[in-house]
Design a protein around this motif. Structure first.
Motif, mmCIF file in Angstrom:
data_model
loop_
_atom_site.group_PDB
_atom_site.id
_atom_site.type_symbol
_atom_site.label_atom_id
_atom_site.label_comp_id
_atom_site.label_asym_id
_atom_site.label_seq_id
_atom_site.Cartn_x
_atom_site.Cartn_y
_atom_site.Cartn_z
ATOM 1 N N LEU A 173 3.862 2.960 -11.577
ATOM 2 C CA LEU A 173 2.607 1.776 -11.788
ATOM 3 C C LEU A 173 2.823 0.585 -10.338
ATOM 4 C CD1 LEU A 173 1.829 0.809 -15.073
ATOM 5 C CD2 LEU A 173 -0.100 1.286 -13.484
ATOM 6 N N PHE A 174 4.142 0.425 -10.389
ATOM 7 C CA PHE A 174 4.776 -0.307 -9.104
ATOM 8 C C PHE A 174 4.872 0.052 -7.842
ATOM 9 C CE2 PHE A 174 7.163 -2.975 -12.086
ATOM 10 C CZ PHE A 174 7.348 -3.794 -11.862
ATOM 11 N N SER A 175 4.684 1.267 -7.822
ATOM 12 C CA SER A 175 4.197 2.561 -6.450
ATOM 13 C C SER A 175 3.696 2.356 -6.297
ATOM 14 C CB SER A 175 5.077 3.891 -6.735
ATOM 15 O OG SER A 175 6.346 3.878 -6.855
ATOM 16 N N LYS A 176 2.285 2.787 -7.057
ATOM 17 C CA LYS A 176 0.875 1.838 -6.647
ATOM 18 C C LYS A 176 0.810 0.687 -5.713
ATOM 19 C CE LYS A 176 -3.405 2.402 -9.631
ATOM 20 N NZ LYS A 176 -4.039 3.318 -8.425
ATOM 21 N N LEU A 177 1.305 -0.222 -6.733
ATOM 22 C CA LEU A 177 0.815 -1.292 -5.948
ATOM 23 C C LEU A 177 1.917 -0.976 -4.833
ATOM 24 C CD1 LEU A 177 1.914 -3.775 -9.028
ATOM 25 C CD2 LEU A 177 0.291 -3.927 -8.389
ATOM 26 N N LEU A 178 2.554 -1.287 -4.724
ATOM 27 C CA LEU A 178 3.609 -1.092 -2.715
ATOM 28 C C LEU A 178 2.480 -0.767 -2.016
ATOM 29 C CD1 LEU A 178 6.697 -1.165 -4.469
ATOM 30 C CD2 LEU A 178 5.933 -2.960 -3.063
ATOM 31 N N LYS A 179 1.630 0.566 -2.779
ATOM 32 C CA LYS A 179 1.280 1.537 -1.806
ATOM 33 C C LYS A 179 -0.016 0.677 -1.473
ATOM 34 C CE LYS A 179 -0.537 6.178 -1.112
ATOM 35 N NZ LYS A 179 -0.692 7.505 -1.153
ATOM 36 N N GLN A 180 -0.358 0.467 -2.382
ATOM 37 C CA GLN A 180 -2.428 0.147 -2.152
ATOM 38 C C GLN A 180 -2.172 -1.689 -1.989
ATOM 39 O OE1 GLN A 180 -4.368 1.526 -5.705
ATOM 40 N NE2 GLN A 180 -4.423 3.493 -5.325
ATOM 41 N N PHE A 181 -1.139 -2.892 -2.553
ATOM 42 C CA PHE A 181 -1.456 -3.774 -2.784
ATOM 43 C C PHE A 181 -0.538 -4.635 -1.666
ATOM 44 C CE2 PHE A 181 -4.145 -2.527 -5.889
ATOM 45 C CZ PHE A 181 -5.298 -2.790 -5.770
ATOM 46 N N PRO A 182 0.547 -3.689 -0.416
ATOM 47 C CA PRO A 182 1.389 -4.317 0.100
ATOM 48 C C PRO A 182 1.485 -6.075 0.176
ATOM 49 C CG PRO A 182 0.090 -3.325 1.322
ATOM 50 C CD PRO A 182 -1.364 -2.724 0.083
ATOM 51 N N ALA A 183 0.278 -6.070 0.172
ATOM 52 C CA ALA A 183 0.568 -8.154 0.302
ATOM 53 C C ALA A 183 1.043 -8.878 -0.689
ATOM 54 C CB ALA A 183 -0.677 -8.145 1.317
ATOM 55 N N TYR A 184 0.480 -8.022 -2.424
ATOM 56 C CA TYR A 184 1.493 -8.969 -3.760
ATOM 57 C C TYR A 184 2.421 -9.261 -3.416
ATOM 58 C CZ TYR A 184 -0.142 -10.214 -8.409
ATOM 59 O OH TYR A 184 -0.151 -11.013 -9.119
ATOM 60 N N LEU A 185 3.136 -10.141 -3.410
ATOM 61 C CA LEU A 185 4.251 -10.841 -3.461
ATOM 62 C C LEU A 185 5.138 -10.258 -4.897
ATOM 63 C CD1 LEU A 185 7.088 -11.592 -1.546
ATOM 64 C CD2 LEU A 185 6.045 -14.158 -1.670
ATOM 65 N N PRO A 186 4.252 -10.968 -5.726
ATOM 66 C CA PRO A 186 5.415 -11.118 -6.832
ATOM 67 C C PRO A 186 6.159 -9.009 -7.408
ATOM 68 C CG PRO A 186 2.939 -12.080 -6.568
ATOM 69 C CD PRO A 186 3.086 -11.476 -5.465
ATOM 70 N N THR A 187 4.994 -7.923 -6.749
ATOM 71 C CA THR A 187 5.661 -7.102 -7.081
ATOM 72 C C THR A 187 6.837 -6.459 -6.686
ATOM 73 O OG1 THR A 187 3.522 -6.063 -6.837
ATOM 74 C CG2 THR A 187 5.064 -4.329 -6.403
ATOM 75 N N TYR A 188 7.661 -7.145 -5.777
ATOM 76 C CA TYR A 188 8.692 -6.393 -4.812
ATOM 77 C C TYR A 188 9.632 -6.677 -5.467
ATOM 78 C CZ TYR A 188 5.651 -5.766 -0.775
ATOM 79 O OH TYR A 188 4.792 -5.228 0.164
ATOM 80 N N TYR A 189 9.908 -7.948 -6.554
ATOM 81 C CA TYR A 189 11.142 -9.051 -7.299
ATOM 82 C C TYR A 189 11.406 -7.679 -8.225
ATOM 83 C CZ TYR A 189 14.219 -11.618 -10.087
ATOM 84 O OH TYR A 189 15.705 -11.919 -10.740
ATOM 85 N N GLN A 190 10.284 -7.567 -9.073
ATOM 86 C CA GLN A 190 10.163 -6.636 -10.878
ATOM 87 C C GLN A 190 10.538 -5.644 -10.436
ATOM 88 O OE1 GLN A 190 10.288 -7.936 -13.507
ATOM 89 N NE2 GLN A 190 10.102 -9.760 -13.000
ATOM 90 N N ALA A 191 9.520 -4.255 -8.791
ATOM 91 C CA ALA A 191 9.518 -3.280 -8.891
ATOM 92 C C ALA A 191 11.471 -3.004 -7.680
ATOM 93 C CB ALA A 191 8.557 -3.236 -7.545
#
Length: 111
Positions: free
Chosen positions: A42-60
């Motif tokens: 799911l984090f990989s999906k977020l990084l690929k499809q929503f790269p500007a969604y900043l909260p993802t990076y810390y948790q991923a």
């Protein structure tokens, strides 16, 4: 609320609003406690499809590091720091930089 009903609720949010990155993020966080492989997916999906969604990076980055995927985690931290700088989000930038420093120390990495 039980874990399963919470999980089902979060899944339904992703079905109702698949274009909302927060729904995927919440689901990835939930899986972080239940199934790290699913969380990474799911984090990989977020990084690929929503790269500007900043909260993802810390948790991923944290999940990738927990699974020993050090080079991937390193890249996620670096990209998150760059994104926080470009979005001028100083709070997220500080959190990411601190987490990245700890990550580097724990994994014997140099800048």
């Amino acid at each position: 609320m039980s874990k399963m009903s919470r999980l089902e609720m979060l899944k339904s949010f992703t079905e109702q609003e698949p274009e909302n990155p927060f729904n995927w993020y919440a689901l990835a966080l939930e899986y972080k406690e239940l199934d790290l492989d699913q969380s990474i997916e799911l984090f990989s999906k977020l990084l690929k499809q929503f790269p500007a969604y900043l909260p993802t990076y810390y948790q991923a980055a944290e999940v990738f590091a927990d699974l020993g995927k050090i080079s991937e985690a390193n890249g996620i931290y670096i990209n998150g720091i760059k994104l926080a700088q470009s979005q001028q989000n100083n709070h997220a930038l500080r959190e990411l930089k601190n987490a990245y420093q700890n990550f580097q120390f724990e994994n014997d990495l140099d800048d």
